[in-house]
Design an enzyme around this catalytic site. Structure first.
Site, PDB file in Angstrom:
ATOM      1  CG  PHE A 157       0.327   4.681   3.673  1.00 50.64           C
ATOM      2  CD1 PHE A 157       0.838   3.411   3.400  1.00 50.64           C
ATOM      3  CD2 PHE A 157      -0.797   4.768   4.486  1.00 50.64           C
ATOM      4  CE1 PHE A 157       0.249   2.263   3.903  1.00 50.64           C
ATOM      5  CE2 PHE A 157      -1.402   3.626   4.997  1.00 50.64           C
ATOM      6  CZ  PHE A 157      -0.881   2.378   4.702  1.00 50.64           C
ATOM      7  CB  THR A 207      -0.946   0.012   1.217  1.00 51.23           C
ATOM      8  OG1 THR A 207      -1.760  -1.160   1.145  1.00 51.23           O
ATOM      9  CG2 THR A 207      -1.859   1.230   1.216  1.00 51.23           C
TER      10      THR A 207
HETATM   11  O1  LIG Z   1      -7.304  -0.684   8.031  1.00 47.17           O
HETATM   12  C1  LIG Z   1      -6.096  -0.448   8.097  1.00 47.17           C
HETATM   13  O2  LIG Z   1      -5.330  -1.086   8.829  1.00 47.17           O
HETATM   14  C2  LIG Z   1      -5.552   0.629   7.290  1.00 47.17           C
HETATM   15  O3  LIG Z   1      -4.520   1.135   7.606  1.00 47.17           O
HETATM   16  C3  LIG Z   1      -6.289   1.025   6.046  1.00 47.17           C
HETATM   17  C4  LIG Z   1      -5.825   0.304   4.790  1.00 47.17           C
HETATM   18  C5  LIG Z   1      -6.448   0.992   3.545  1.00 47.17           C
HETATM   19  O4  LIG Z   1      -7.122   1.976   3.656  1.00 47.17           O
HETATM   20  O5  LIG Z   1      -6.203   0.479   2.461  1.00 47.17           O
HETATM   21  C6  LIG Z   1      -4.381   0.412   4.663  1.00 47.17           C
HETATM   22  C7  LIG Z   1      -3.627  -0.576   4.188  1.00 47.17           C
HETATM   23  C8  LIG Z   1      -4.201  -1.850   3.744  1.00 47.17           C
HETATM   24  O6  LIG Z   1      -4.223  -1.762   2.338  1.00 47.17           O
HETATM   25  C9  LIG Z   1      -5.582  -2.068   4.210  1.00 47.17           C
HETATM   26  C10 LIG Z   1      -6.277  -1.067   4.763  1.00 47.17           C
END
Ligand SMILES: O=C(O)C(=O)C[C@]1(C(=O)O)C=C[C@@H](O)C=C1
Length: 424
Positions: free
Chosen positions: A302, A300
């Site tokens: 950020f 992911t």
């Molecule tokens: O729910 C979490 O733990 C988050 O940090 C959110 C979140 C997102 O929004 O995509 C972040 C990373 C992962 O891809 C899954 C969820």
């Protein structure tokens, strides 16, 4: 200016690590009061100066960024002085018996010289950097905040919007929010919020996301009737859940760690959560299955957000994020993208979102009827720094084709070596 009033709950919420909730920051009275309480006449105006210099609606070349920046700061510095004279300096920690945000006392009425520290997005003078993220402790966003700012104080927020507001209101210094995932795609909500708020992207961080299936101790897979998690996490594990024989109901909740906490606090023996190993540890759950993301290279991305932009540089790889709209249909998109192609600037991402103010364009045709086209905002990331003439020229050209253009940020690319997800 409105009279000062306390912001009691926010401060105590941060201390107890309870997520900040939308209803605690949304009333506009609180917004105005908090913005002024945090004494940051200086910094608030720096933020405006920086925004004036590098953001807002892009106006012309950015070759003069530093000059624009300095003159904007000079103009705003005089406003700081007049504000300091108008506003009684105060460092009250209680108003009407309520605790308030801590104020930095202003020791003198004489104008303070702006220093490089005021202009840079460095942490609050000497204090720990406070970084807002969405979710509760154990969420991947918390891990991303720690990766972006290693010794920060991570501040949980219950919604993305709250994280934006926490920075705007000086409750946090930065926000770290997900924008895209290698399996699930874009997190559209954050694209929309980037446009609605005036924060600047000052960095990016990529996090390998390693999901676990968590349940109460003693619970077996065949007891389960439901799996809960963040919608992105559910979609990232869809195939694996089926392979594990878990043909159970999937339910979306606000964040992965929140799902784990929910299972634990409600003693749910028929429900599992998809979350991190750290969430299992924090909420006393067992790991039923480890590494359940459909792809081991699940990442992911950020973005790090601040009130002030950073000054773009050329001594390391930079990325720039922009958003634009145009009046004349999607054919203009080709011209816009070619402005980058001709200058050998690689695009790393393009995303379109509905144009909120003008979602539909009607094209009248007397013979056939009325054609309706959807209108979009286009978000583009490209690999160049706004300090580079080729990027400045590309944007000057893009501006000719577009009715709206905003630079969301020019920031160092995350160049950390690739490290596939491995469960820690
Ligand atoms: O729910 C979490 O733990 C988050 O940090 C959110 C979140 C997102 O929004 O995509 C972040 C990373 C992962 O891809 C899954 C969820």
């Amino acid at each position: 200016m409105q009279s000062l009033a306390p912001c009691p709950s926010l401060q105590s919420i941060i201390r107890t690590k309870t997520p900040i909730h939308a209803n605690r920051v949304s009333p506009s009275r609180l917004v105005i009061q908090c913005a002024y309480r945090s004494d940051s006449a200086n910094a608030t105006n720096n933020s405006a100066a920086a925004a004036a210099a590098t953001n807002a609606n892009f106006s012309g070349g950015v070759g003069s960024t530093r000059a624009d920046w300095q003159s904007a700061c000079a103009i705003l510095a005089s406003k700081v002085v007049s504000q300091q004279q108008d506003t009684k300096p105060t460092n009250n920690t209680a108003v009407n018996g309520h605790k308030t945000l801590d104020l930095v006392p202003i020791g003198t009425n004489l104008p303070q010289a702006l220093t490089i520290t005021d202009l840079s997005p460095a942490p609050m003078h000497g204090a720990k950097l406070r970084v807002a993220y969405q979710g509760v402790p154990g969420a991947y966003s918390e891990a991303a905040a720690g990766k972006a700012y290693p010794s920060c104080e991570a501040i949980p927020c219950d919604q993305f919007e709250v994280a934006f507001q926490a920075v705007e209101l000086w409750i946090a210094d930065r926000a770290v929010l997900p924008v895209e995932n290698s399996l699930g795609g874009s997190i559209h909500r954050n694209y929309d919020l980037l446009l609605r708020h005036r924060l600047h992207i000052v960095g990016e961080v990529q996090l390998a996301v390693h999901h676990c299936l968590l349940a109460l101790p003693g619970v077996r897979k065949d007891y389960l009737t439901r799996v809960i998690s963040h919608p992105q996490a559910l979609s990232q594990c869809e195939l694996t859940l089926t392979k594990l024989g878990l043909n159970v109901a999937r339910e979306a909740v606000d964040d992965t760690a929140g799902a784990a906490e929910f299972v634990a606090t409600n003693n749910l023996r028929d429900t599992a959560a998809i979350a991190s190993a750290r969430a299992a540890e924090l909420y006393g759950l067992q790991i039923l299955a480890d590494g359940i993301q459909d792809d081991s290279s699940n990442v992911t991305r950020f973005v790090m957000l601040a009130r002030e932009p950073i000054i773009p540089r050329t001594d390391r790889p930079f990325k720039t994020s922009i958003v634009f709209a145009h009046d004349k249909g999607t054919s203009v998109l080709f011209k816009v993208l070619s402005a980058f192609a001709f200058r050998n600037i690689s695009l790393t991402k393009i995303e379109s979102r509905p144009h909120r103010n003008r979602p539909i364009r009607l094209v009248d045709d007397a013979n056939v009827g009325t054609a309706k086209h959807f209108e979009y905002m286009f978000y583009v990331d490209f690999e160049a720094s706004m300090a580079e003439p080729r990027a400045q020229n590309a944007l000057a050209e893009v501006q000719e084709f577009t009715s709206f253009l905003r630079v969301l940020g020019s920031y160092p690319m995350d160049m950390t070596p690739w490290c596939p997800s491995h469960g820690d």
